[in-house]
Write a protein that holds these residues in place. Structure first.
Motif, short mmCIF file in Angstrom:
data_model
loop_
_atom_site.label_atom_id
_atom_site.label_comp_id
_atom_site.label_asym_id
_atom_site.label_seq_id
_atom_site.Cartn_x
_atom_site.Cartn_y
_atom_site.Cartn_z
N ASP A 220 0.85 -1.19 0.00
CA ASP A 220 0.00 0.00 0.00
C ASP A 220 0.89 1.24 0.00
OD1 ASP A 220 -2.90 -1.15 0.83
OD2 ASP A 220 -1.33 -2.20 1.94
N THR A 221 0.55 2.21 -0.83
CA THR A 221 1.30 3.46 -0.87
C THR A 221 0.34 4.63 -0.70
OG1 THR A 221 1.11 3.70 -3.27
CG2 THR A 221 2.98 2.43 -2.44
N TYR A 222 0.83 5.67 -0.03
CA TYR A 222 -0.02 6.81 0.31
C TYR A 222 0.72 8.12 0.10
CZ TYR A 222 -2.83 3.52 3.17
OH TYR A 222 -3.60 2.48 3.63
N THR A 223 -0.05 9.18 -0.04
CA THR A 223 0.38 10.54 0.23
C THR A 223 -0.82 11.27 0.81
OG1 THR A 223 2.05 10.61 -1.52
CG2 THR A 223 1.23 12.72 -0.69
N ILE A 224 -0.64 11.85 1.98
CA ILE A 224 -1.68 12.66 2.61
C ILE A 224 -1.04 13.99 3.00
CG2 ILE A 224 -3.37 12.87 4.45
CD1 ILE A 224 -3.50 9.86 4.64
N GLY A 225 -1.68 15.07 2.61
CA GLY A 225 -1.13 16.38 2.93
C GLY A 225 -2.18 17.46 2.80
N TYR A 226 -1.76 18.69 3.02
CA TYR A 226 -2.76 19.75 3.12
C TYR A 226 -2.15 21.12 2.84
CZ TYR A 226 -0.52 19.73 7.75
OH TYR A 226 0.39 19.72 8.78
N THR A 227 -3.05 22.05 2.53
CA THR A 227 -2.80 23.48 2.61
C THR A 227 -3.61 23.98 3.79
OG1 THR A 227 -4.64 24.04 1.15
CG2 THR A 227 -2.50 23.64 0.11
N SER A 228 -3.67 25.30 3.96
CA SER A 228 -4.47 25.83 5.06
C SER A 228 -5.95 25.56 4.86
CB SER A 228 -4.23 27.34 5.19
OG SER A 228 -4.58 27.99 3.96
N ALA A 229 -6.36 25.28 3.60
CA ALA A 229 -7.79 25.16 3.30
C ALA A 229 -8.24 23.75 2.95
CB ALA A 229 -8.16 26.09 2.14
N VAL A 230 -7.36 22.93 2.39
CA VAL A 230 -7.76 21.62 1.84
C VAL A 230 -6.79 20.55 2.32
CG1 VAL A 230 -8.07 20.27 -0.27
CG2 VAL A 230 -8.81 22.65 -0.21
N THR A 231 -7.34 19.39 2.70
CA THR A 231 -6.54 18.21 3.02
C THR A 231 -6.94 17.09 2.07
OG1 THR A 231 -6.34 18.78 5.35
CG2 THR A 231 -5.98 16.49 4.77
N CYS A 232 -5.94 16.46 1.46
CA CYS A 232 -6.21 15.43 0.45
C CYS A 232 -5.40 14.18 0.76
CB CYS A 232 -5.85 15.96 -0.94
SG CYS A 232 -6.03 14.74 -2.27
N GLY A 233 -6.03 13.01 0.60
CA GLY A 233 -5.36 11.73 0.79
C GLY A 233 -5.47 10.88 -0.46
N VAL A 234 -4.37 10.24 -0.84
CA VAL A 234 -4.32 9.38 -2.03
C VAL A 234 -3.77 8.02 -1.61
CG1 VAL A 234 -3.38 9.05 -4.34
CG2 VAL A 234 -3.97 11.35 -3.56
#
Length: 818
Positions: A578-592
């Protein structure tokens, strides 16, 4: 008295007749219109029917279906004028005798009136009004029209409304092709649609069918041979399928709408559902994920099923679906999958939702339903737990091999994706700041940081962050060995740009508007605390470095991440499943997430920064068009501190090291200081003890004036004692003569042996359970010697050294007295 009663009856009759005349009979044929789904900007995303209904004309319904309904529901359908008065009287007498309602007497026409105009109040006045309305319907429509409207509107269980949808759903055929037994089953389940649905209760559906067949024989609709054949026949139904072949996002909206409105309110349809989806981000997520997965499958040596291979196998089913048919049992895909979910940090609204690669191939929503090992994308939770316990982010943790007591597999070097680093080169760096350990994906150091924080603290932060999935009680849980879902892990990350708080839950429906423009549903937003604002900012700083300098550096170097404030962590699960990237700006958080439905190695060296990071980068670039990123605000509780990287203590002005220019070979001085963010409680107060005069203090249970002594690197109380029966290779059983060559080995009786009492393993286990470490019995003292013979080992190759070379004597010095 009789006249007064007649007058009262006339007045009552006039009142009910007047109320019955107020209903618009044209509404009976208006059954259900499409529900439209809009994104947050009012752009149409899709549409669906909250009720799975396919209205058909009378000629498209098998004639035997009408007879089955008459036999089961309304024996005098073709004779009464809307109400069966004999049936009402019979039911009243039976109910009076039994003291409970055991029989009803509603005709098909009365049921049509009740379902069309929502007359579900259980009162006698409602029943009387229903009779008057049914009588009016009988005068306005023919018997065939009434039966057709009834069969198109009635609920057959399992989300199937109308006879056409029921026939296609349960049997995979249109209503005009239903046979006698199938008609009897559909009529039989009307009295308890969900309870007798063959998908829920096959035996109950079979019994209901056989009962109706018997009633049809009694009324002369079928003969004895047909009765026997149909009752002995096996009840065969199609595999249950979701009829809404749209997308994962729209299907999730449909599920939430049904949960919010309920079937009774949702059955009229015609709603406008305004969601939190951002169609621009949604399109980019679907495109970027599909493109990356295709690229992975085109790698040389890729040895898994590909999307193209499965699509070819699925082609016959695809043709049936395109025509609106029901293809029956479908093959399940085994190709590489992916999922994406993105949240509005302030509200928890879902901006993007991709549950898989192709909805028509598999309706399993991997973003919301699948629970997989989180991998190293979980490590920011460990770091947050450490900060909550006032562990300084600049605290040095050892990045060195974990011994076999903790690794168990992989020896002292570990295994890529578990105890190594998040890149192909596995180089240990010794002591380094906890901040840097997380940013650079140093897993061995992260495990040690987890030990410092404690499993209970990590579990507490994870729970507050919204991770409800249980965490394992082993050290590999610090590296994401526990199974979690992508949506709960991504929602947990919103705690960091949120200043330590997060939305209580994610949601996708903002509001629902009915056909008259009235708001029937509105989501209420609520936030909950997770960690302190100082901890949130410390995590922001670490993940900023992780994205721009650490494991996610390729986001800017290779994948063109825009120049805006952002933070992220890439992640890889053990064995590259399983591989991931989860991160954010001040307004949006995104997970893949990218991986397989069943735990399978993608390929050796499949890291999150190579697979998931490119997809995340494209989505976040698009998000900035409507959600402008702002710098992460530093709270007043955070204190910038200049720290020496070599010691983790205060920089002295002399904190520097020699570095050699790889091109010129010249040696120059380089500062080892950097700015770390601390709180008043975690801020160090001692100057660097490597480049300055600082003296590190150690807490001991003894007199503080005593010089600090070396302690074990691990807590031996946590190690299970192992009873060793005999040396594994060397010692008395050196069968290969690896230490004592045959020509020079000593006699066994010349070797002083210290005998130890054997360890009782059961006693050791019991003591360990009680929190005690069993103590080994003291060994017998060996005979004192003043000298020791040291013999030369005999080489395996011929050398010019005589085999009878003289022994070398090594004098043992007297012990030094301090």
């Amino acid at each position: 008295m009789a006249i007064a009663g007649l007058v009262a009856y006339s007045i009552m009759r006039a009142q009910f007749q007047h109320r019955a005349d107020e209903f618009n009979l044209a509404d009976i044929e208006k059954m259900e219109s499409a529900t439209l789904v809009y994104d947050r900007n009012g752009e149409l995303v899709g549409k669906f029917f909250l009720q799975n209904r396919i209205p058909v004309a009378a000629g498209q319904i098998a004639p035997m279906m009408t007879k089955a309904v008459v036999a089961e529901e309304d024996n005098r359908f073709f004779e009464h004028d809307g109400a069966d008065y004999w049936g009402i009287a019979r039911a009243a007498i039976i109910n009076y005798r039994t003291g409970k309602k055991k029989q009803g007497a509603s005709t098909v026409t009365q049921q049509l009136a009740r379902n069309s105009f929502d007359l579900h109040e259980r009162t006698y006045r409602r029943k009387i009004l229903e009779i008057f309305l049914a009588n009016r319907i009988e005068k306005h429509f023919s018997k065939e029209q009434i039966m057709t409207m009834y069969l198109n509107r009635v609920y057959f269980g399992s989300g199937l409304y109308g006879v056409e949808a029921a026939a296609r759903g349960y049997f995979g055929i249109p209503a005009k092709d239903l046979n006698i037994g199938q008609c009897a089953m559909l009529a039989g389940i009307l009295k308890s649609p969900n309870g007798l649905s063959p998908w829920n209760n096959l035996d109950g559906a079979r019994n209901a069918r056989n009962f109706v067949l018997g009633r049809m024989k009694d009324m002369g609709f079928i003969n004895g041979a047909e009765l026997q054949r149909e009752q002995e026949g096996i009840l065969v139904t199609s595999r249950r399928m979701n009829p809404y072949k749209v997308s994962y996002a729209v299907d999730y909206v449909r599920q939430q709408a049904i949960g919010a409105l309920g079937y009774e309110r949702a059955m009229n349809g015609g709603f406008k559902i305004y969601t939190t989806l951002d169609l621009r981000m949604q399109r980019m997520a679907e495109t970027a994920l599909r493109s990356k997965l295709n690229e992975i499958e085109s790698r040389p040596g890729y040895n898994h099923e590909t999307y193209a291979q499965f699509a070819e196998k699925f082609r016959p089913f695809d043709e049936i679906l395109r025509k609106g048919g029901f293809p029956g049992a479908q093959p399940m895909p085994a190709y590489l999958q992916g999922a994406v979910v993105a949240y509005n940090n302030s509200t928890g609204g879902i901006l993007t939702l991709v549950g898989g690669r192709e909805f028509k191939h598999s309706e399993y929503n991997r973003a919301m339903q699948a629970k997989r090992p989180a991998g190293t994308v979980f490590t920011p939770i460990v770091f947050a737990a450490a900060c909550e316990k006032n562990i300084f982010p600049g605290e040095l943790v050892q990045d060195s091999a974990l011994d076999n007591r903790y690794v168990g597999i992989g020896g002292t070097t570990g295994i890529l994706g578990e105890w190594g680093v998040e890149r192909t080169g596995n180089e240990y760096e010794g002591g380094l700041p906890a901040h840097e350990a997380i940013a650079k994906g140093k897993n061995a150091a992260t495990v040690r940081l987890g030990w410092m924080a404690g499993m209970d603290a990590v579990r507490d932060v994870a729970k507050k962050a919204g991770i409800d999935s249980p965490l394992r009680g082993l050290s590999n849980a610090f590296l994401g060995a526990s199974e979690v879902s992508l949506d709960e892990l991504t929602l947990a990350y919103t705690s960091f740009p949120g200043g330590g708080t997060r939305p209580k839950q994610g949601y996708i429906i903002d509001r629902i508007i009915d056909g008259d423009g009235g708001e029937v549903f509105k989501t209420q937003v609520e936030r909950v605390p997770v960690v302190s604002d100082s901890t949130a900012y410390q995590v922001d700083a670490v993940l900023d470095d992780a994205l721009h300098l650490g494991t996610g550096a390729d986001a800017t170097l290779k994948y063109n991440l825009g120049k805006f404030p952002a933070a992220a962590k890439t992640g890889t699960a053990y064995n590259f499943t399983d591989t991931y990237t989860i991160g954010y700006t001040s307004a949006v958080t995104c997970g893949v997430w990218i991986g397989f439905d069943l735990p399978t190695k993608i390929f050796r060296g499949a890291f999150g920064n190579d697979l998931a990071l490119p997809v995340w980068t494209q989505i976040m670039n698009v998000s900035t068009q409507d959600f402008q990123p702002k710098p992460f605000e530093r709270p007043a509780s955070i204190i910038p501190v200049s720290i020496c990287r070599a010691s983790g203590l205060l920089e002295t002005g002399r904190c520097e090291q020699d570095v050699t220019d790889p091109q010129t070979g010249q040696v120059r001085k380089q500062k080892t200081s950097y700015i770390e963010y601390a709180t008043a409680k975690s801020k160090p107060t001692i100057p660097c003890d490597v480049h300055g005069t600082g003296l590190r203090l150690y807490e001991r249970d003894q007199d503080q004036s005593e010089w600090p002594r070396a302690v074990a690197a691990v807590d031996l109380a946590m190690i299970r004692p192992v009873a060793v029966g005999a040396p594994a290779l060397v010692g008395l059983n050196d069968v290969y003569h690896s230490v004592k060559p045959a020509a020079l080995r000593m006699r066994e009786d010349e070797i002083p042996v210290a005998k130890a009492e054997p360890v009782n393993q059961q006693v050791a286990d019991a003591a360990l359970q009680a929190g005690e470490v069993p103590k080994a019995q003291p060994a017998e003292a060996a005979p004192a010697v003043n000298s020791q013979e040291v013999r030369r080992a005999e080489s395996v190759k011929p050398l010019d050294v005589p085999s009878d070379a003289a022994d070398l004597l090594l004098q043992v010095p007297e012990p030094i007295k301090f």
